[in-house]
Design an enzyme around this catalytic site. Sequence first.
Site, PDB file in Angstrom:
ATOM      1  N   LEU A 127     -48.986 -20.794  47.474  1.00 55.32           N
ATOM      2  CA  LEU A 127     -48.875 -20.144  46.460  1.00 55.32           C
ATOM      3  C   LEU A 127     -49.943 -19.731  45.699  1.00 55.32           C
ATOM      4  CD1 LEU A 127     -46.267 -22.850  44.366  1.00 55.32           C
ATOM      5  CD2 LEU A 127     -45.618 -20.682  45.625  1.00 55.32           C
ATOM      6  N   ALA A 164     -54.742 -19.896  45.835  1.00 53.28           N
ATOM      7  CA  ALA A 164     -55.727 -20.639  46.254  1.00 53.28           C
ATOM      8  C   ALA A 164     -56.964 -20.148  45.319  1.00 53.28           C
ATOM      9  CB  ALA A 164     -56.456 -20.628  47.687  1.00 53.28           C
ATOM     10  N   GLY A 165     -57.737 -20.936  44.764  1.00 51.96           N
ATOM     11  CA  GLY A 165     -58.568 -20.790  43.851  1.00 51.96           C
ATOM     12  C   GLY A 165     -59.892 -21.762  43.966  1.00 51.96           C
ATOM     13  N   MET A 199     -61.112 -24.599  42.897  1.00 49.23           N
ATOM     14  CA  MET A 199     -60.565 -25.831  42.715  1.00 49.23           C
ATOM     15  C   MET A 199     -60.033 -26.478  44.078  1.00 49.23           C
ATOM     16  SD  MET A 199     -62.324 -27.322  40.109  1.00 49.23           S
ATOM     17  CE  MET A 199     -61.548 -28.957  39.886  1.00 49.23           C
ATOM     18  N   GLY A 200     -59.310 -25.442  44.540  1.00 50.25           N
ATOM     19  CA  GLY A 200     -58.288 -26.068  45.642  1.00 50.25           C
ATOM     20  C   GLY A 200     -57.233 -24.959  46.240  1.00 50.25           C
ATOM     21  N   VAL A 219     -52.923 -24.252  46.316  1.00 51.25           N
ATOM     22  CA  VAL A 219     -51.653 -24.748  45.586  1.00 51.25           C
ATOM     23  C   VAL A 219     -50.598 -24.418  46.683  1.00 51.25           C
ATOM     24  CG1 VAL A 219     -49.874 -24.325  43.816  1.00 51.25           C
ATOM     25  CG2 VAL A 219     -52.600 -24.278  43.323  1.00 51.25           C
ATOM     26  N   ASP A 278     -57.457 -22.616  29.689  1.00 57.92           N
ATOM     27  CA  ASP A 278     -57.269 -21.479  30.569  1.00 57.92           C
ATOM     28  C   ASP A 278     -55.876 -20.803  30.491  1.00 57.92           C
ATOM     29  OD1 ASP A 278     -58.343 -19.752  32.617  1.00 57.92           O
ATOM     30  OD2 ASP A 278     -57.395 -20.837  34.222  1.00 57.92           O
TER      31      ASP A 278
END
Length: 705
Positions: free
Chosen positions: A21, A23-24, A26-27, A29, A137
């Site tokens: 779904l 990626a950022g 932190m990790g 999804v 956020d």
Amino acid sequence: MERLLPSDPSLIGGHRLAGRLGAGGMGVVYLARSPHGAWCALKVIRAEYADDQGFRARFRREAELASRLTSRWTVPVVAADADARSPWLATAYVPGPSLAEAVALHGPWPEAQLRGLGTVLAEALDGVHAAGLVHRDVKPANVLLAVDGPRLIDFGIARAVGATALTTDGSVVGSPGYLSPEQARGHTVGPPSDVFSLGCVLAHTVTGRPPFGTGGAAAVLYRTVHQEPDLDGVPEGLDRTVRRCLAKEPERRPSARELRDILGEFAADAWLPEGLPALVAARAARVLDLPVPEPTMVAGPAPVDPYDAQPSPTRRRLLVAGAAAGVTAAAGAGAWWQWGRNNASANTGSGRRARHVVALLGNPDRPFYTAQERGARLAVEQHNQDARRTIDLVLRTTDDRGTARGSAAAAARLADDPDVSVVIAAGTNATVLAALPPCTEARLTVLVTRADHDDLNLVNTTSALVLRSTRTVGPGAALRYLNRAVKPGRTVIVHDLATEAESRATINITSPHGKLNGETVIEEVAADQDFTGAARRIATRPRDAVVFGGVNPDRAAALARALRNAGHQGARVAGEHVLATPFLAVGEGWRIGTGYIDASADPRTKAFAAAFRTRYKRAPGPWAAEAYDAVRFAAQGLAHLDDDGRSTLRSVLLRRPWQGITRRVSFDAANQYFQANDDGGEFLYVVTGGAARFVSRSDDIPKKT
């Protein structure tokens, strides 16, 4: 949703993965099917955070707090494991578009529907705050539109009120354009910060644009802290309410509960503007078409959770191949993997390597081009000599004539050539900007090495990735030198109106969130004035530091002479654009922040420098190492392309951080920000003896320099 990568696991905590779904920072999804058959969004934390036991403790606490949320307008946490090798958290899946996408596709919302949206989001935040959390956020991308109403998602950087944050005080966490002034300054935030962010979301939704504008992160943060929002187009009945939400002082903002009461009732049967119900329904229907994920293991022992004992990608491919060939596996497993996985490479198993053309776009008559061409060629040669490679590279040089018109024409030819996989733009701001439209239209990735215009670094609207810090961050290493080595009581920023736009970028970055410590004042000099008067005023406090905000070498030289003649004794710094003969002749002792390294002087680039000398019988010049890194960055992405070819290269490059010899690059998907100054990717020089001598990377600037 994107396909899973070959390196992705197939099972996490009993959840079968179906796709990515997002990626950022932190990790990652994933879309996953729970052990009970329900679809969920499963977020896996990156290993660098998981190695920190303190982070695990905070993650565990905040996952527990998030699981207490009971509002129907927040997405519930359904499972989490803070003790797994890579901690993960699963929430219910909302198969609808984001508010950001809805506004982009269908435009601003009418007042009635906006009030309903605001009521629901205020109610969601009221529940978040009542549970002892601050979201931190709130933005359009974190609001999903379901058939029965919106949902507030992504508590990835939420924190417990009064507890130790996931990030320490002094760092900026959140999305520029939607975070509060106190958040922009790196201060501790509470529930009023979320209300400010909600005000930004409401303004964006009703006008179609962020209230503090667009552009580089630093410029947006500056406007958030120091300027009033742009609320032109906000309906009269909502203007006062939105302005209260966007008050600079937290105590002047309404609470989430008060805001909910002000905005009124939520009409569930007519809450979406015209055109959006069909979009929401279509997205919801997509999940019904997804195949049910099947195990990827052959029959035998029960499947092993790959985040506890992960089989290698190679073994998984073998197991899938066995399943497709009829080995005892669940029916349909072969079809599922065909839908769910990329090929590791078009070359795998074929016995032949794919050939990718890397085009270097620039003008051989321009300074620094030869160094970049040689650095790029060395990278291609080294790559093709590696027996482990899965692709071959070919370097093609293309002349942009040194003009915007020539660059646009050359870029159009490259975009039309299907053999060209990636363009490395070695030119100037003017030429590289002109090359972007044809490349973006053709979805041809452009890697920018030297140019530093902020308009290049627009991740959502161009196909460019800028592999250096831009003017938005100012002369980064020089500013760090002032903070770490000089520590002046006051710094004077000389705003040169001869190059006003460029100078303004330096001014913006020094104020909003602590790029310069201590007091700062601005000395403005008109384009038709010399610097004599300004230098005399500065010299009344001879130990003050000076930052030259302009970029013209002749103007910088005039300032250097004027300061010397006036008796100024403090530190003086500027950016790389002043490094030309006029300035070097008079700028003794000035510290200069650059985007390029002296590869012969830094320990982390000495192997490259030695190879360069062996190949070309001379030391590498400015930008050679950066062009070398650009080719290597492109190569690792090209090796993982799927069948869609070059059009997907940019998304492949954005999926994971990459470490080069000059810097580390990474993409923050939450903030849509591509960062290329990690790991000391800005460099400090000192002018001495009529030349600029390398001092250190920005992260290595010593206390006394």
